[in-house]
Scaffold this motif. Structure first.
Motif, PDB file in Angstrom:
ATOM      1  N   SER A  43       9.012  33.797  12.939  1.00 43.69           N
ATOM      2  CA  SER A  43       9.675  32.488  12.869  1.00 43.69           C
ATOM      3  C   SER A  43       8.698  31.376  12.531  1.00 43.69           C
ATOM      4  O   SER A  43       9.075  30.338  11.988  1.00 43.69           O
ATOM      5  N   TYR A  44       7.409  31.612  12.861  1.00 44.04           N
ATOM      6  CA  TYR A  44       6.390  30.621  12.544  1.00 44.04           C
ATOM      7  C   TYR A  44       5.730  30.885  11.194  1.00 44.04           C
ATOM      8  O   TYR A  44       5.459  29.972  10.427  1.00 44.04           O
ATOM      9  N   ILE A  45       5.480  32.148  10.900  1.00 41.03           N
ATOM     10  CA  ILE A  45       4.713  32.507   9.708  1.00 41.03           C
ATOM     11  C   ILE A  45       5.576  32.550   8.454  1.00 41.03           C
ATOM     12  O   ILE A  45       5.124  32.235   7.361  1.00 41.03           O
ATOM     13  N   LEU A  46       6.858  32.894   8.570  1.00 37.62           N
ATOM     14  CA  LEU A  46       7.718  33.052   7.404  1.00 37.62           C
ATOM     15  C   LEU A  46       8.907  32.095   7.455  1.00 37.62           C
ATOM     16  O   LEU A  46      10.037  32.505   7.687  1.00 37.62           O
ATOM     17  N   PRO A  47       8.659  30.823   7.270  1.00 41.21           N
ATOM     18  CA  PRO A  47       9.736  29.826   7.364  1.00 41.21           C
ATOM     19  C   PRO A  47      10.543  29.724   6.071  1.00 41.21           C
ATOM     20  O   PRO A  47      10.489  28.740   5.357  1.00 41.21           O
ATOM     21  N   HIS A  48      11.311  30.804   5.745  1.00 38.66           N
ATOM     22  CA  HIS A  48      12.026  30.863   4.474  1.00 38.66           C
ATOM     23  C   HIS A  48      13.048  29.737   4.337  1.00 38.66           C
ATOM     24  O   HIS A  48      13.369  29.338   3.221  1.00 38.66           O
ATOM     25  N   SER A  49      13.572  29.252   5.443  1.00 39.47           N
ATOM     26  CA  SER A  49      14.667  28.284   5.374  1.00 39.47           C
ATOM     27  C   SER A  49      14.191  26.847   5.114  1.00 39.47           C
ATOM     28  O   SER A  49      15.006  25.971   4.887  1.00 39.47           O
ATOM     29  N   ILE A  50      12.889  26.618   5.149  1.00 43.58           N
ATOM     30  CA  ILE A  50      12.377  25.267   4.988  1.00 43.58           C
ATOM     31  C   ILE A  50      11.953  25.034   3.545  1.00 43.58           C
ATOM     32  O   ILE A  50      11.074  25.708   3.025  1.00 43.58           O
ATOM     33  N   ASP A  51      12.573  24.063   2.927  1.00 45.96           N
ATOM     34  CA  ASP A  51      12.249  23.686   1.554  1.00 45.96           C
ATOM     35  C   ASP A  51      11.339  22.458   1.618  1.00 45.96           C
ATOM     36  O   ASP A  51      11.808  21.323   1.589  1.00 45.96           O
ATOM     37  N   PHE A  52      10.036  22.708   1.695  1.00 44.24           N
ATOM     38  CA  PHE A  52       9.093  21.604   1.892  1.00 44.24           C
ATOM     39  C   PHE A  52       9.116  20.608   0.740  1.00 44.24           C
ATOM     40  O   PHE A  52       9.097  19.402   0.948  1.00 44.24           O
ATOM     41  N   PHE A  53       9.140  21.121  -0.468  1.00 41.39           N
ATOM     42  CA  PHE A  53       9.158  20.222  -1.625  1.00 41.39           C
ATOM     43  C   PHE A  53      10.503  19.499  -1.735  1.00 41.39           C
ATOM     44  O   PHE A  53      10.555  18.343  -2.155  1.00 41.39           O
ATOM     45  N   GLY A  54      11.565  20.181  -1.353  1.00 39.85           N
ATOM     46  CA  GLY A  54      12.875  19.539  -1.336  1.00 39.85           C
ATOM     47  C   GLY A  54      12.922  18.404  -0.331  1.00 39.85           C
ATOM     48  O   GLY A  54      13.514  17.340  -0.584  1.00 39.85           O
ATOM     49  N   GLN A  55      12.274  18.612   0.816  1.00 46.66           N
ATOM     50  CA  GLN A  55      12.225  17.561   1.838  1.00 46.66           C
ATOM     51  C   GLN A  55      11.392  16.376   1.370  1.00 46.66           C
ATOM     52  O   GLN A  55      11.743  15.219   1.634  1.00 46.66           O
ATOM     53  N   LEU A  56      10.296  16.645   0.662  1.00 44.24           N
ATOM     54  CA  LEU A  56       9.492  15.561   0.113  1.00 44.24           C
ATOM     55  C   LEU A  56      10.296  14.751  -0.906  1.00 44.24           C
ATOM     56  O   LEU A  56      10.225  13.515  -0.935  1.00 44.24           O
ATOM     57  N   THR A  57      11.064  15.477  -1.715  1.00 45.20           N
ATOM     58  CA  THR A  57      11.917  14.802  -2.699  1.00 45.20           C
ATOM     59  C   THR A  57      12.948  13.927  -2.002  1.00 45.20           C
ATOM     60  O   THR A  57      13.205  12.787  -2.420  1.00 45.20           O
ATOM     61  N   GLN A  58      13.533  14.450  -0.930  1.00 49.74           N
ATOM     62  CA  GLN A  58      14.515  13.681  -0.162  1.00 49.74           C
ATOM     63  C   GLN A  58      13.871  12.420   0.429  1.00 49.74           C
ATOM     64  O   GLN A  58      14.475  11.346   0.422  1.00 49.74           O
ATOM     65  N   GLN A  59      12.638  12.555   0.927  1.00 52.76           N
ATOM     66  CA  GLN A  59      11.932  11.402   1.482  1.00 52.76           C
ATOM     67  C   GLN A  59      11.685  10.351   0.400  1.00 52.76           C
ATOM     68  O   GLN A  59      11.866   9.148   0.619  1.00 52.76           O
ATOM     69  N   SER A  60      11.301  10.822  -0.767  1.00 49.27           N
ATOM     70  CA  SER A  60      11.072   9.914  -1.892  1.00 49.27           C
ATOM     71  C   SER A  60      12.381   9.265  -2.340  1.00 49.27           C
ATOM     72  O   SER A  60      12.415   8.084  -2.694  1.00 49.27           O
ATOM     73  N   GLU A  61      13.454  10.037  -2.301  1.00 52.85           N
ATOM     74  CA  GLU A  61      14.778   9.520  -2.673  1.00 52.85           C
ATOM     75  C   GLU A  61      15.202   8.389  -1.735  1.00 52.85           C
ATOM     76  O   GLU A  61      15.744   7.369  -2.183  1.00 52.85           O
ATOM     77  N   GLU A  62      14.963   8.566  -0.439  1.00 54.08           N
ATOM     78  CA  GLU A  62      15.297   7.517   0.526  1.00 54.08           C
ATOM     79  C   GLU A  62      14.498   6.236   0.239  1.00 54.08           C
ATOM     80  O   GLU A  62      15.026   5.126   0.359  1.00 54.08           O
ATOM     81  N   THR A  63      13.249   6.409  -0.146  1.00 54.02           N
ATOM     82  CA  THR A  63      12.404   5.261  -0.457  1.00 54.02           C
ATOM     83  C   THR A  63      12.902   4.564  -1.721  1.00 54.02           C
ATOM     84  O   THR A  63      12.935   3.329  -1.794  1.00 54.02           O
ATOM     85  N   LYS A  64      13.295   5.350  -2.710  1.00 53.19           N
ATOM     86  CA  LYS A  64      13.859   4.792  -3.944  1.00 53.19           C
ATOM     87  C   LYS A  64      15.131   4.005  -3.647  1.00 53.19           C
ATOM     88  O   LYS A  64      15.324   2.884  -4.160  1.00 53.19           O
ATOM     89  N   ASN A  65      15.997   4.568  -2.813  1.00 55.80           N
ATOM     90  CA  ASN A  65      17.249   3.887  -2.458  1.00 55.80           C
ATOM     91  C   ASN A  65      16.977   2.574  -1.722  1.00 55.80           C
ATOM     92  O   ASN A  65      17.707   1.590  -1.895  1.00 55.80           O
ATOM     93  N   LEU A  66      15.930   2.577  -0.898  1.00 57.40           N
ATOM     94  CA  LEU A  66      15.551   1.351  -0.180  1.00 57.40           C
ATOM     95  C   LEU A  66      15.158   0.251  -1.162  1.00 57.40           C
ATOM     96  O   LEU A  66      15.567  -0.914  -1.012  1.00 57.40           O
ATOM     97  N   ILE A  67      14.393   0.607  -2.185  1.00 62.00           N
ATOM     98  CA  ILE A  67      13.988  -0.384  -3.183  1.00 62.00           C
ATOM     99  C   ILE A  67      15.202  -0.868  -3.975  1.00 62.00           C
ATOM    100  O   ILE A  67      15.299  -2.061  -4.321  1.00 62.00           O
ATOM    101  N   ALA A  68      16.127   0.033  -4.244  1.00 58.83           N
ATOM    102  CA  ALA A  68      17.361  -0.370  -4.946  1.00 58.83           C
ATOM    103  C   ALA A  68      18.129  -1.400  -4.127  1.00 58.83           C
ATOM    104  O   ALA A  68      18.622  -2.401  -4.663  1.00 58.83           O
ATOM    105  N   GLU A  69      18.233  -1.154  -2.819  1.00 63.36           N
ATOM    106  CA  GLU A  69      18.931  -2.090  -1.937  1.00 63.36           C
ATOM    107  C   GLU A  69      18.165  -3.405  -1.805  1.00 63.36           C
ATOM    108  O   GLU A  69      18.772  -4.476  -1.702  1.00 63.36           O
TER     109      GLU A  69
END
Length: 209
Positions: free
Chosen positions: A9-35
Motif C-alpha cells: 500500500s505504501y510502495i505501489l500507490p497505483h491509484s495516485i495520479d501525481f502528475f494529474g494532481q499537480l495539473t489539478q493544482q495548477s488548474e485551481e491557480t489558473k481559475n483563481l487568476i481568471a476570477e
C-alpha cells in the motif's frame, strides 16, 4: 501476508495520479487568476470575499495532495521535485492573496486600465497549466515549448508593466501613484512566481527524460 499487504500500500500507490494532481493544482491557480481578472475588470462589487474562498480552496487542495505524497515511497520523479512544484504553485496563490489584501486596504475595486496585464497573467498561468497536463502523456518536447511560451508571456508582461509605470508617473497625485505602483509590483511578483514554477517544471523534465 498482512505485512506484505501493508508494504504494498505504501510502495505501489497505483491509484495516485501525481502528475494529474499537480495539473489539478495548477488548474485551481489558473481559475483563481481568471476570477481575479473578472472581479477587478468586469465586476462592480466591492466584496472580494469569494476570491479568498478560491484561495482557501487552492490551499486545502495542496495540503491534501501533499498528505498523499508523504505516504508513498515510489513516485514518477523524486518526491522533493513534486513537493517543490506544489511549493511554487503555492507561492503564486500567496502572491495573489497579498495583492487582494492590498487592494482591499487601498479600497480599490476596479482596474480597467490593467486589463491587458491581467490578461497576460492569465495566459501565462493557463500555458503553465497546459504544460503540467502533458506530464502524464510524456510529451516532453511540447512541455518545453509551453515553458518557453510562459517565459515569453512574462517578458511581454514586464513590457506592459513598464508602460503602465510610465503612464502612472505622469499623475500628480502622489497617493494614487504610490498605491498603484504597489499594485503593479504585486502583479509583477505573481508573474515572476509563475515563471519560477515553469523553470522548476523544466527541471523535472530533465530529471525524468
Amino acid at each position: 501476508m498482512q505485512i506484505i499487504k501493508i508494504l504494498k500500500s505504501y510502495i505501489l500507490p497505483h491509484s495516485i495520479d501525481f502528475f494529474g494532481q499537480l495539473t489539478q493544482q495548477s488548474e485551481e491557480t489558473k481559475n483563481l487568476i481568471a476570477e481575479l481578472r473578472k472581479f477587478y475588470i468586469e465586476s462592480t462589487s466591492a466584496d472580494s470575499s469569494f476570491l479568498f474562498d478560491c484561495i482557501l480552496k487552492a490551499k486545502n487542495l495542496r495540503i491534501e495532495n501533499l498528505k498523499q505524497l508523504n505516504k508513498v515511497f515510489i513516485t514518477p520523479v523524486d518526491k522533493e521535485g513534486i513537493s517543490r512544484a506544489y511549493e511554487h504553485l503555492h507561492w503564486i496563490v500567496l502572491s495573489i492573496e497579498h495583492l487582494i489584501i492590498e487592494m482591499d486596504e487601498f479600497k480599490i475595486f476596479m482596474l480597467k486600465d490593467y486589463d491587458a496585464i491581467l490578461t497576460l497573467l492569465y495566459n501565462e498561468m493557463s500555458t503553465l497549466t497546459q504544460a503540467f497536463s502533458l506530464l502524464d502523456k510524456k510529451d516532453y518536447d511540447q512541455i518545453l515549448i509551453k515553458i518557453t511560451k510562459v517565459i515569453h508571456f512574462d517578458n511581454v508582461l514586464i513590457k506592459e508593466y513598464t508602460q503602465l509605470l510610465v503612464k502612472l508617473f505622469e499623475n500628480q497625485d502622489m497617493k494614487f501613484v504610490l498605491k498603484h505602483k504597489e499594485i503593479l509590483s504585486q502583479i509583477k511578483e505573481i508573474s515572476k512566481r509563475i515563471h519560477i514554477c515553469a523553470n522548476h517544471l523544466e527541471d523535472i523534465i530533465f530529471k525524468i527524460n
